[in-house]
Scaffold this motif. Sequence first.
Motif, PDB file in Angstrom:
ATOM      1  N   ILE A 146      15.921  67.543   3.270  1.00  6.87           N
ATOM      2  CA  ILE A 146      17.375  66.758   3.399  1.00  6.87           C
ATOM      3  C   ILE A 146      17.418  66.588   1.813  1.00  6.87           C
ATOM      4  N   ASN A 147      16.699  65.876   1.100  1.00  7.92           N
ATOM      5  CA  ASN A 147      17.018  65.767  -0.173  1.00  7.92           C
ATOM      6  C   ASN A 147      17.221  67.063  -1.102  1.00  7.92           C
ATOM      7  N   THR A 148      16.253  68.238  -0.807  1.00  4.23           N
ATOM      8  CA  THR A 148      16.463  69.313  -1.514  1.00  4.23           C
ATOM      9  C   THR A 148      17.778  70.072  -1.228  1.00  4.23           C
ATOM     10  N   TYR A 149      18.236  70.020   0.095  1.00  3.18           N
ATOM     11  CA  TYR A 149      19.484  70.661   0.436  1.00  3.18           C
ATOM     12  C   TYR A 149      20.548  69.737  -0.044  1.00  3.18           C
ATOM     13  N   TRP A 150      20.602  68.424   0.011  1.00  2.00           N
ATOM     14  CA  TRP A 150      21.500  67.712  -0.570  1.00  2.00           C
ATOM     15  C   TRP A 150      21.810  67.894  -2.070  1.00  2.00           C
ATOM     16  N   LYS A 151      20.825  68.330  -2.905  1.00  2.00           N
ATOM     17  CA  LYS A 151      20.968  68.575  -4.336  1.00  2.00           C
ATOM     18  C   LYS A 151      21.545  69.961  -4.583  1.00  2.00           C
ATOM     19  N   LYS A 152      21.389  70.858  -3.535  1.00  3.53           N
ATOM     20  CA  LYS A 152      21.935  72.178  -3.603  1.00  3.53           C
ATOM     21  C   LYS A 152      23.365  71.986  -3.680  1.00  3.53           C
ATOM     22  N   GLN A 184      16.370  76.451   8.571  1.00  2.37           N
ATOM     23  CA  GLN A 184      15.721  77.298   7.872  1.00  2.37           C
ATOM     24  C   GLN A 184      14.459  76.818   7.068  1.00  2.37           C
ATOM     25  N   TYR A 185      14.392  75.671   6.547  1.00  2.06           N
ATOM     26  CA  TYR A 185      13.475  74.916   6.021  1.00  2.06           C
ATOM     27  C   TYR A 185      12.284  74.458   6.999  1.00  2.06           C
ATOM     28  N   ALA A 186      12.857  74.160   8.381  1.00  4.77           N
ATOM     29  CA  ALA A 186      11.781  73.913   9.389  1.00  4.77           C
ATOM     30  C   ALA A 186      11.024  75.386   9.762  1.00  4.77           C
ATOM     31  N   LEU A 187      11.671  76.280   9.697  1.00  9.13           N
ATOM     32  CA  LEU A 187      11.221  77.494  10.236  1.00  9.13           C
ATOM     33  C   LEU A 187      10.276  78.192   8.986  1.00  9.13           C
ATOM     34  N   ARG A 188      10.567  78.077   7.804  1.00  6.28           N
ATOM     35  CA  ARG A 188       9.689  78.406   6.582  1.00  6.28           C
ATOM     36  C   ARG A 188       8.304  77.512   6.812  1.00  6.28           C
TER      37      ARG A 188
END
Length: 95
Positions: A89-95, A57-61
């Motif tokens: 990866i860092n952003t998602y890991w923090k979520k 999703q991050y890549a597509l955005r």
Amino acid sequence: MRNQASKVLLVLDNATCHAHGAQVTNVKLLFLPPNTTSKLQPLDHGVIKCFKMEYRQYALRHVIARMDGFESASELSKKISIGDALDWINTYWKK
């Protein structure tokens, strides 16, 4: 490992990057049967699957936000940097 007389069992899936026939000492390589990784590795169903979906999703955005000036999405997707990937990866890991 040899100096300590340790013995190791290394369980591998059938990914092409895993060297079949590798010559190692004190290590036994056990290859899982084909197409069983997802059944034998619970993380494939939960954590890894969710992580891959979020990363995509991050890549597509990223691609959609920068489409102007590029011929195709595949051309733009090749411009994703390691820094971009690590930030996602860092952003998602923090979520």
